[in-house]
Design a protein around this motif. Sequence first.
Motif, PDB file in Angstrom:
ATOM      1  N   ASP A   2      22.199  39.935  61.707  1.00 47.16           N
ATOM      2  CA  ASP A   2      21.831  40.755  62.856  1.00 47.16           C
ATOM      3  C   ASP A   2      22.058  40.031  64.169  1.00 47.16           C
ATOM      4  N   VAL A   3      22.485  40.797  65.170  1.00 47.35           N
ATOM      5  CA  VAL A   3      22.555  40.317  66.550  1.00 47.35           C
ATOM      6  C   VAL A   3      21.893  41.372  67.421  1.00 47.35           C
ATOM      7  N   ARG A   4      21.160  40.928  68.445  1.00 46.12           N
ATOM      8  CA  ARG A   4      20.538  41.894  69.352  1.00 46.12           C
ATOM      9  C   ARG A   4      20.342  41.280  70.723  1.00 46.12           C
ATOM     10  N   VAL A   5      20.388  42.146  71.723  1.00 47.72           N
ATOM     11  CA  VAL A   5      20.063  41.758  73.095  1.00 47.72           C
ATOM     12  C   VAL A   5      18.974  42.708  73.565  1.00 47.72           C
ATOM     13  N   SER A   6      17.973  42.142  74.222  1.00 48.51           N
ATOM     14  CA  SER A   6      16.852  42.974  74.665  1.00 48.51           C
ATOM     15  C   SER A   6      16.294  42.447  75.974  1.00 48.51           C
ATOM     16  N   ALA A   7      15.518  43.309  76.618  1.00 54.65           N
ATOM     17  CA  ALA A   7      14.820  42.919  77.842  1.00 54.65           C
ATOM     18  C   ALA A   7      13.691  41.956  77.466  1.00 54.65           C
ATOM     19  N   PRO A   8      13.255  41.149  78.417  1.00 56.94           N
ATOM     20  CA  PRO A   8      12.167  40.212  78.108  1.00 56.94           C
ATOM     21  C   PRO A   8      10.837  40.939  77.909  1.00 56.94           C
ATOM     22  N   LEU A  36      14.953  54.538  72.862  1.00 61.92           N
ATOM     23  CA  LEU A  36      13.816  55.428  72.707  1.00 61.92           C
ATOM     24  C   LEU A  36      13.864  56.394  73.886  1.00 61.92           C
ATOM     25  N   PRO A  37      14.139  57.676  73.646  1.00 61.92           N
ATOM     26  CA  PRO A  37      14.241  58.618  74.757  1.00 61.92           C
ATOM     27  C   PRO A  37      13.010  58.548  75.663  1.00 61.92           C
ATOM     28  N   GLY A  38      13.272  58.469  76.961  1.00 68.77           N
ATOM     29  CA  GLY A  38      12.201  58.382  77.940  1.00 68.77           C
ATOM     30  C   GLY A  38      11.801  56.964  78.295  1.00 68.77           C
ATOM     31  N   ALA A  39      12.184  55.992  77.479  1.00 61.64           N
ATOM     32  CA  ALA A  39      11.856  54.597  77.774  1.00 61.64           C
ATOM     33  C   ALA A  39      12.812  54.080  78.846  1.00 61.64           C
ATOM     34  N   PRO A  40      12.353  53.191  79.735  1.00 61.17           N
ATOM     35  CA  PRO A  40      13.215  52.722  80.810  1.00 61.17           C
ATOM     36  C   PRO A  40      14.312  51.776  80.344  1.00 61.17           C
ATOM     37  N   TYR A  41      14.106  51.080  79.230  1.00 60.71           N
ATOM     38  CA  TYR A  41      15.082  50.102  78.763  1.00 60.71           C
ATOM     39  C   TYR A  41      15.410  50.367  77.299  1.00 60.71           C
ATOM     40  N   ALA A  42      16.550  49.833  76.892  1.00 60.56           N
ATOM     41  CA  ALA A  42      16.946  49.916  75.486  1.00 60.56           C
ATOM     42  C   ALA A  42      17.466  48.554  75.074  1.00 60.56           C
ATOM     43  N   GLY A  43      17.515  48.340  73.802  1.00 58.71           N
ATOM     44  CA  GLY A  43      18.148  47.150  73.260  1.00 58.71           C
ATOM     45  C   GLY A  43      19.529  47.509  72.759  1.00 58.71           C
ATOM     46  N   LEU A  44      20.264  46.509  72.385  1.00 60.77           N
ATOM     47  CA  LEU A  44      21.596  46.688  71.816  1.00 60.77           C
ATOM     48  C   LEU A  44      21.650  45.773  70.610  1.00 60.77           C
ATOM     49  N   SER A  45      22.058  46.306  69.463  1.00 56.75           N
ATOM     50  CA  SER A  45      22.050  45.486  68.257  1.00 56.75           C
ATOM     51  C   SER A  45      23.226  45.817  67.363  1.00 56.75           C
ATOM     52  N   GLY A  46      23.479  44.905  66.438  1.00 55.60           N
ATOM     53  CA  GLY A  46      24.507  45.106  65.437  1.00 55.60           C
ATOM     54  C   GLY A  46      24.057  44.488  64.137  1.00 55.60           C
ATOM     55  N   ARG A  47      24.462  45.082  63.034  1.00 57.69           N
ATOM     56  CA  ARG A  47      24.090  44.557  61.719  1.00 57.69           C
ATOM     57  C   ARG A  47      25.255  44.690  60.764  1.00 57.69           C
ATOM     58  N   ALA A  48      25.444  43.620  59.996  1.00 56.37           N
ATOM     59  CA  ALA A  48      26.368  43.633  58.858  1.00 56.37           C
ATOM     60  C   ALA A  48      25.512  43.252  57.661  1.00 56.37           C
ATOM     61  N   GLU A  49      25.636  44.020  56.572  1.00 58.68           N
ATOM     62  CA  GLU A  49      24.781  43.727  55.431  1.00 58.68           C
ATOM     63  C   GLU A  49      25.484  43.997  54.108  1.00 58.68           C
ATOM     64  N   ALA A  50      24.974  43.333  53.094  1.00 63.78           N
ATOM     65  CA  ALA A  50      25.437  43.538  51.731  1.00 63.78           C
ATOM     66  C   ALA A  50      24.255  43.265  50.817  1.00 63.78           C
ATOM     67  N   GLU A  51      23.925  44.242  49.998  1.00 65.41           N
ATOM     68  CA  GLU A  51      22.787  44.145  49.087  1.00 65.41           C
ATOM     69  C   GLU A  51      21.554  43.699  49.856  1.00 65.41           C
ATOM     70  N   GLU A  52      20.977  42.551  49.505  1.00 67.84           N
ATOM     71  CA  GLU A  52      19.736  42.128  50.158  1.00 67.84           C
ATOM     72  C   GLU A  52      19.963  41.242  51.376  1.00 67.84           C
ATOM     73  N   LEU A  53      21.196  40.969  51.736  1.00 68.78           N
ATOM     74  CA  LEU A  53      21.551  40.041  52.802  1.00 68.78           C
ATOM     75  C   LEU A  53      21.901  40.789  54.087  1.00 68.78           C
TER      76      LEU A  53
END
Length: 161
Positions: A74-80, A54-71
């Motif tokens: 997800d993996v993510r790392v974030s600040a507490p 989010l521009p201007g926010a001090p921290y960001a998360g990092l994520s990844g997604r693999a998907e097919a149809e409704e499935l």
Amino acid sequence: MEAIPLAEGDLRWVFPDLVDAGPVLDVLRQAAARVERLAGHLGRPGGGLVFDHLPGAPYAGLSGRAEAEELAFDVRVSAPRDPHRHVLTRPPPWRVEGEISVRCDAIRDCGRHEIETVESAHGTPLDAANGVLSVAGWLYDRGTTEPRGSWRRRDVLSRHR
């Protein structure tokens, strides 16, 4: 919120005091490759890991997604988050989460239903990156060994009202 590919972002958005980005980036690239391989297996090649910035926010998360149809995998790392005010706080620790979910199939779609989750907390950027790699491996294993239809059958909220 912008989704910025791992190669185009700044690791200090997630790890503010990071001095030597090389080892952390190497591990995160391996995690991204696992997410990409899973996406390919599911028939929808994906972009690996992205910064959720989010521009201007001090921290960001990092994520990844693999998907097919409704499935979705997800993996993510974030600040507490401060448990009382529900706002991000300065790391460490970093939270690493993995989730396998299916899209709601009820008449009134409520979003996604979690089927399996894992989470952990990490005190250093390298430990957090290794946590992301571990979760990406878990997602890959689950996504390539379980038949796709089995995830929907495990949705206890399926067709809820």
